[in-house]
Design an enzyme around this catalytic site. Structure first.
Site, PDB file in Angstrom:
ATOM      1  N   GLU A  43       0.832  -1.215   0.000  1.00  0.00           N
ATOM      2  CA  GLU A  43       0.000   0.000   0.000  1.00  0.00           C
ATOM      3  C   GLU A  43       0.862   1.260   0.000  1.00  0.00           C
ATOM      4  O   GLU A  43       0.353   2.354   0.284  1.00  0.00           O
ATOM      5  CB  GLU A  43      -0.949   0.023   1.214  1.00  0.00           C
ATOM      6  N   HIS A  71      -2.818   2.386   8.399  1.00  0.00           N
ATOM      7  CA  HIS A  71      -3.870   1.532   7.831  1.00  0.00           C
ATOM      8  C   HIS A  71      -4.021   0.287   8.702  1.00  0.00           C
ATOM      9  O   HIS A  71      -3.034  -0.360   9.043  1.00  0.00           O
ATOM     10  CB  HIS A  71      -3.492   1.140   6.401  1.00  0.00           C
ATOM     11  N   GLU A 126     -18.487  11.897  21.316  1.00  0.00           N
ATOM     12  CA  GLU A 126     -17.154  12.412  21.007  1.00  0.00           C
ATOM     13  C   GLU A 126     -16.858  12.445  19.500  1.00  0.00           C
ATOM     14  O   GLU A 126     -15.971  13.184  19.070  1.00  0.00           O
ATOM     15  CB  GLU A 126     -16.086  11.553  21.695  1.00  0.00           C
ATOM     16  N   HIS A 174     -12.711  -3.971   3.894  1.00  0.00           N
ATOM     17  CA  HIS A 174     -11.257  -4.108   4.016  1.00  0.00           C
ATOM     18  C   HIS A 174     -10.709  -3.474   5.301  1.00  0.00           C
ATOM     19  O   HIS A 174     -10.110  -4.163   6.113  1.00  0.00           O
ATOM     20  CB  HIS A 174     -10.580  -3.494   2.775  1.00  0.00           C
TER      21      HIS A 174
HETATM   22  P1  13P Z   1       1.217  -5.394   3.150  1.00  0.00           P
HETATM   23  O1  13P Z   1       1.716  -6.661   3.807  1.00  0.00           O
HETATM   24  O2  13P Z   1       1.759  -5.263   1.759  1.00  0.00           O
HETATM   25  O3  13P Z   1       1.497  -4.170   4.010  1.00  0.00           O
HETATM   26  O4  13P Z   1      -0.358  -5.509   2.972  1.00  0.00           O
HETATM   27  C1  13P Z   1      -1.206  -5.610   4.063  1.00  0.00           C
HETATM   28  C2  13P Z   1      -2.533  -4.960   3.845  1.00  0.00           C
HETATM   29  O5  13P Z   1      -3.224  -4.654   4.782  1.00  0.00           O
HETATM   30  C3  13P Z   1      -2.982  -4.703   2.462  1.00  0.00           C
HETATM   31  O6  13P Z   1      -4.054  -3.815   2.428  1.00  0.00           O
HETATM   32 ZN    ZN Z   2      -5.197  -3.803   4.297  1.00  0.00          ZN
END
Ligand code: 13P
Ligand code: ZN
Length: 273
Positions: A117, A141, A171, A212
């Site tokens: 990512e 992420h 909040e 996701h």
């Molecule tokens: P990576 O192992 O490449 O960081 O991918 C993990 C992930 O969460 C993909 O969205």
């Molecule tokens: Zn991910």
């Protein structure tokens, strides 16, 4: 100062571990990046003298990040190994003058590469460099379970998610009065999802990836952890309340949201009211 003694390295590792402890990082799920300050980058160069890797294509163009240094987790690496085996689980990379290549200075040992990512992280950093005047340095992420569950319940729109979160926990409007953005399901790790996410990062600091996970942006590690935790907690309350079967259509009312904004002295994004 040694790389592992730098406060930013410690903050980076702590956030990864905190996310693991929360259960947001199954397998290699999730990733983290941090844009180093000029002083931190200078320290890296001074301590290491030269880069350890060759220039490699990012497969994305981020010209505004030319010359910047990033700390970033390894693709297929586990967040639970960031604290245990730092030099393997993440690294420090430099972006070239054209903003299309990177090279490793530290870490990512045995031929490791930045997260898949990385294009999303970098495009988000590029937008935030512009919109926050360089204040934001961290992009995070994760795969928090209740937030992902909510993406099976709500329509994939900024309004549906913003209102669902704002009106379930008092909040929330205080912490993210601008709302949250939503990227409909897309293939991860590619240019199109990076472009879609960074477009939303112009208006928001929180972007949902349907089915996701979540991306957040902030000035430091605490802020990003806080945003992730707040959204996930609100999502959990929403899921629990809705599963009880007795939840009313709306919890905190629009007039009450306006009241919070007035009393706390901030402006709520009108398009969600
Ligand atoms: P990576 O192992 O490449 O960081 O991918 C993990 C992930 O969460 C993909 O969205
Ligand atoms: Zn991910």
């Amino acid at each position: 100062m040694k790389i592992l003694d730098m406060p930013c390295t410690k903050g980076f590792m702590q956030l990864a571990q905190d996310g693991v402890d929360k259960g947001w990082h199954e397998m290699n799920g999730g990733n983290l990046s941090y844009r180093l300050t000029k002083d931190e980058a200078a320290n890296v160069k001074k301590v290491l003298k030269k880069a350890s890797g060759d220039w490699t294509d990012i497969c994305e163009s981020v010209p505004k990040l030319a010359g910047e240094f990033f700390m970033v987790t390894r693709t297929t690496g586990y967040m639970r190994n960031v604290m245990r085996n730092p030099e393997n689980a993440f690294g420090i990379v430099e972006i070239d003058k054209t903003g299309t290549k990177y090279r490793t200075w530290w870490g990512l040992s045995n031929g490791g590469r930045p997260t898949s990512e990385f294009p999303s992280h970098l495009k988000n950093h590029e937008v935030k460099l512009e919109t926050t005047g360089g204040e934001h340095r961290v992009i995070y992420h994760a795969h928090p379970v209740n937030l992902i569950a909510l993406t099976f319940v709500l329509p994939p729109t900024d309004k549906a998610f913003t209102r669902a979160l704002w009106e379930i926990m008092t909040e929330c409007p205080v912490i993210f009065p601008e709302g949250v953005g939503v990227v409909p399901w897309m293939v991860p790790g590619k240019g199109p999802i990076a472009t879609a996410t960074s477009k939303l990062m112009r208006d928001y600091n929180i972007v949902v990836w349907v089915h996701h996970g979540l991306f957040v942006s902030g000035k430091d590690f605490d802020r990003c952890f806080g945003l992730m935790e707040t959204v996930e907690k609100a999502a959990e309350i929403r899921i629990r309340a809705q599963s009880s079967g007795a939840m009313k259509k709306s919890a905190i009312q629009v007039r009450q949201l306006r009241q919070i904004a007035k009393d706390f002295g901030f402006t709520l994004n009108e398009k969600f009211l």
